[in-house]
Design a protein around this motif. Structure first.
Motif, PDB file in Angstrom:
ATOM      1  N   SER A   1     -13.029  18.516  -7.603  1.00  0.00           N
ATOM      2  CA  SER A   1     -12.938  19.646  -8.525  1.00  0.00           C
ATOM      3  C   SER A   1     -11.560  19.803  -9.143  1.00  0.00           C
ATOM      4  O   SER A   1     -11.421  20.378 -10.231  1.00  0.00           O
ATOM      5  N   GLN A   2     -10.527  19.300  -8.469  1.00  0.00           N
ATOM      6  CA  GLN A   2      -9.145  19.410  -8.960  1.00  0.00           C
ATOM      7  C   GLN A   2      -8.427  18.078  -8.733  1.00  0.00           C
ATOM      8  O   GLN A   2      -7.374  18.016  -8.115  1.00  0.00           O
ATOM      9  N   THR A   3      -9.032  17.029  -9.257  1.00  0.00           N
ATOM     10  CA  THR A   3      -8.558  15.666  -8.982  1.00  0.00           C
ATOM     11  C   THR A   3      -7.103  15.472  -9.373  1.00  0.00           C
ATOM     12  O   THR A   3      -6.293  14.935  -8.603  1.00  0.00           O
ATOM     13  N   SER A   4      -6.738  15.879 -10.579  1.00  0.00           N
ATOM     14  CA  SER A   4      -5.366  15.677 -11.039  1.00  0.00           C
ATOM     15  C   SER A   4      -4.373  16.463 -10.202  1.00  0.00           C
ATOM     16  O   SER A   4      -3.264  15.979  -9.915  1.00  0.00           O
ATOM     17  N   ALA A   5      -4.749  17.666  -9.786  1.00  0.00           N
ATOM     18  CA  ALA A   5      -3.857  18.475  -8.962  1.00  0.00           C
ATOM     19  C   ALA A   5      -3.629  17.819  -7.601  1.00  0.00           C
ATOM     20  O   ALA A   5      -2.501  17.814  -7.081  1.00  0.00           O
ATOM     21  N   VAL A   6      -4.690  17.261  -7.017  1.00  0.00           N
ATOM     22  CA  VAL A   6      -4.527  16.543  -5.745  1.00  0.00           C
ATOM     23  C   VAL A   6      -3.631  15.327  -5.950  1.00  0.00           C
ATOM     24  O   VAL A   6      -2.733  15.060  -5.141  1.00  0.00           O
ATOM     25  N   ALA A   7      -3.840  14.587  -7.028  1.00  0.00           N
ATOM     26  CA  ALA A   7      -3.009  13.418  -7.314  1.00  0.00           C
ATOM     27  C   ALA A   7      -1.554  13.823  -7.501  1.00  0.00           C
ATOM     28  O   ALA A   7      -0.638  13.118  -7.047  1.00  0.00           O
TER      29      ALA A   7
ATOM     30  N   ARG B   1      -4.079   5.257  -9.020  1.00  0.00           N
ATOM     31  CA  ARG B   1      -3.761   3.910  -9.502  1.00  0.00           C
ATOM     32  C   ARG B   1      -3.216   3.946 -10.925  1.00  0.00           C
ATOM     33  O   ARG B   1      -2.353   3.134 -11.295  1.00  0.00           O
ATOM     34  N   SER B   2      -3.701   4.887 -11.734  1.00  0.00           N
ATOM     35  CA  SER B   2      -3.197   5.003 -13.105  1.00  0.00           C
ATOM     36  C   SER B   2      -1.727   5.400 -13.127  1.00  0.00           C
ATOM     37  O   SER B   2      -1.052   5.226 -14.142  1.00  0.00           O
ATOM     38  N   ARG B   3      -1.240   5.917 -12.017  1.00  0.00           N
ATOM     39  CA  ARG B   3       0.171   6.299 -11.902  1.00  0.00           C
ATOM     40  C   ARG B   3       1.008   5.203 -11.254  1.00  0.00           C
ATOM     41  O   ARG B   3       2.157   5.417 -10.899  1.00  0.00           O
ATOM     42  N   GLY B   4       0.399   4.030 -11.084  1.00  0.00           N
ATOM     43  CA  GLY B   4       1.132   2.883 -10.576  1.00  0.00           C
ATOM     44  C   GLY B   4       1.158   2.762  -9.074  1.00  0.00           C
ATOM     45  O   GLY B   4       1.916   1.936  -8.539  1.00  0.00           O
ATOM     46  N   LEU B   5       0.331   3.508  -8.374  1.00  0.00           N
ATOM     47  CA  LEU B   5       0.316   3.455  -6.916  1.00  0.00           C
ATOM     48  C   LEU B   5      -0.743   2.480  -6.420  1.00  0.00           C
ATOM     49  O   LEU B   5      -1.804   2.335  -7.019  1.00  0.00           O
ATOM     50  N   GLN B   6      -0.436   1.827  -5.317  1.00  0.00           N
ATOM     51  CA  GLN B   6      -1.372   0.921  -4.659  1.00  0.00           C
ATOM     52  C   GLN B   6      -2.068   1.673  -3.534  1.00  0.00           C
ATOM     53  O   GLN B   6      -1.424   2.348  -2.730  1.00  0.00           O
ATOM     54  N   LEU B   7      -3.395   1.523  -3.479  1.00  0.00           N
ATOM     55  CA  LEU B   7      -4.179   2.320  -2.541  1.00  0.00           C
ATOM     56  C   LEU B   7      -5.002   1.470  -1.586  1.00  0.00           C
ATOM     57  O   LEU B   7      -5.389   0.347  -1.910  1.00  0.00           O
TER      58      LEU B   7
ATOM     59  N   THR C   1       0.853  -1.181   0.000  1.00  0.00           N
ATOM     60  CA  THR C   1       0.000   0.000   0.000  1.00  0.00           C
ATOM     61  C   THR C   1       0.890   1.232   0.000  1.00  0.00           C
ATOM     62  O   THR C   1       1.728   1.402   0.888  1.00  0.00           O
ATOM     63  N   ASP C   2       0.715   2.081  -1.011  1.00  0.00           N
ATOM     64  CA  ASP C   2       1.486   3.322  -1.090  1.00  0.00           C
ATOM     65  C   ASP C   2       0.768   4.489  -0.435  1.00  0.00           C
ATOM     66  O   ASP C   2       1.403   5.339   0.198  1.00  0.00           O
ATOM     67  N   VAL C   3      -0.542   4.549  -0.621  1.00  0.00           N
ATOM     68  CA  VAL C   3      -1.332   5.687  -0.153  1.00  0.00           C
ATOM     69  C   VAL C   3      -2.605   5.165   0.503  1.00  0.00           C
ATOM     70  O   VAL C   3      -3.258   4.248  -0.021  1.00  0.00           O
ATOM     71  N   ILE C   4      -2.960   5.749   1.633  1.00  0.00           N
ATOM     72  CA  ILE C   4      -4.223   5.461   2.304  1.00  0.00           C
ATOM     73  C   ILE C   4      -5.058   6.736   2.281  1.00  0.00           C
ATOM     74  O   ILE C   4      -4.606   7.781   2.739  1.00  0.00           O
ATOM     75  N   ILE C   5      -6.257   6.651   1.729  1.00  0.00           N
ATOM     76  CA  ILE C   5      -7.175   7.790   1.685  1.00  0.00           C
ATOM     77  C   ILE C   5      -8.227   7.618   2.781  1.00  0.00           C
ATOM     78  O   ILE C   5      -8.900   6.584   2.838  1.00  0.00           O
ATOM     79  N   LEU C   6      -8.346   8.611   3.634  1.00  0.00           N
ATOM     80  CA  LEU C   6      -9.312   8.563   4.731  1.00  0.00           C
ATOM     81  C   LEU C   6     -10.417   9.573   4.457  1.00  0.00           C
ATOM     82  O   LEU C   6     -10.169  10.785   4.380  1.00  0.00           O
TER      83      LEU C   6
ATOM     84  N   ASP D   1     -12.654   8.862  -8.144  1.00  0.00           N
ATOM     85  CA  ASP D   1     -11.899   9.533  -9.201  1.00  0.00           C
ATOM     86  C   ASP D   1     -10.441   9.725  -8.793  1.00  0.00           C
ATOM     87  O   ASP D   1      -9.521   9.477  -9.584  1.00  0.00           O
ATOM     88  N   LEU D   2     -10.228  10.165  -7.569  1.00  0.00           N
ATOM     89  CA  LEU D   2      -8.860  10.353  -7.093  1.00  0.00           C
ATOM     90  C   LEU D   2      -8.136   9.022  -6.992  1.00  0.00           C
ATOM     91  O   LEU D   2      -6.967   8.904  -7.401  1.00  0.00           O
ATOM     92  N   ALA D   3      -8.808   8.005  -6.461  1.00  0.00           N
ATOM     93  CA  ALA D   3      -8.182   6.683  -6.347  1.00  0.00           C
ATOM     94  C   ALA D   3      -7.803   6.144  -7.713  1.00  0.00           C
ATOM     95  O   ALA D   3      -6.695   5.605  -7.900  1.00  0.00           O
TER      96      ALA D   3
END
Length: 232
Positions: free
Chosen positions: A209-215, A25-31, A2-7, A19-21
């Protein structure tokens, strides 16, 4: 791994962050996006710490809104991103901090319109949620987000950590200049507690609203903290 945990925040659920997850994941991260609904703070912390313990490397935690309360207590992480989030110290609660704002300002802070449902849980008025949670989110995404909201027990405002871990790891606070869910004075206080902070032109829900920026921020923060040795 697991690379990132979203709470997720109160009234929210993991599906709000699809959308953020998917972007991460499209960037190769495990969530991991655990469901904390109706768990006590202690139980939420234990659940997330179990995920951390099972990771090959310490993961980064992203806490949105009330998800920041749990994020700030979890031990063993690589770092924390507080996204328009509550960041409590030991002995603090949202109710206590909101009361301090009211005492200072002489009037209750503006926020969400809440009303008890048939079970006694507090539900968010849909029109109010559209305006105060998703003000800069497009209509389709906002409508789905409103439909996904769940009522919460009033005890959510009484959550009080007895210990915190946010001082022990790198932390970033992202505030929204148009956030109507957290009083600006509290956002400023929370931001000052972190190692770094940013203020975005956004509402309470930039993950929509700014999904890519948060990612981008999450990805860069993860790379940064994994290049650094653990704090002593």
């Amino acid at each position: 791994m697991t690379d990132v945990i979203i709470l997720h925040g109160a009234w929210h659920q993991p599906a709000h962050y699809d959308d953020l997850a998917n972007e991460l994941r499209s960037r190769g991260l495990q969530l991991a996006v655990p469901d904390l609904y109706e768990l006590s703070l202690d139980d939420s912390t234990a659940l997330v710490e179990d995920i951390v313990a099972g990771a090959d490397q310490p993961p980064l935690v992203l806490g949105h809104s009330f998800g920041g309360v749990t994020a700030a207590t979890v031990r063993g992480t690589a770092g924390i991103v507080f996204l328009t989030a509550w960041l409590l110290d030991a002995g603090e609660s949202p109710a206590r901090l909101l009361a301090e704002v009211e005492q200072h300002d002489g009037a209750p802070p503006t926020g969400l319109a809440l009303a008890p449902d048939a079970t006694g849980r507090l539900a968010v008025d849909p029109d109010d949620a559209r305006a105060n949670l998703y003000g800069d989110v497009d209509d389709k995404a906002a409508a789905r987000a409103v439909e996904l909201l769940r009522p919460e027990p009033a005890s959510v405002f009484a959550a009080t950590p007895t210990r915190v871990s946010w001082r022990d790891v790198p932390s970033l606070y992202i505030a929204g200049s148009e956030d109507r869910a957290i009083p600006a004075s509290l956002s400023a206080r929370f931001a000052a507690r972190c190692d770094s902070s940013q203020t975005w032109e956004c509402s309470h829900s930039p993950f929509l609203s700014q999904t890519s920026a948060v990612a981008d921020v999450v990805h860069e923060q993860l790379r940064s903290v994994r290049r650094q040795p653990p704090l002593a």
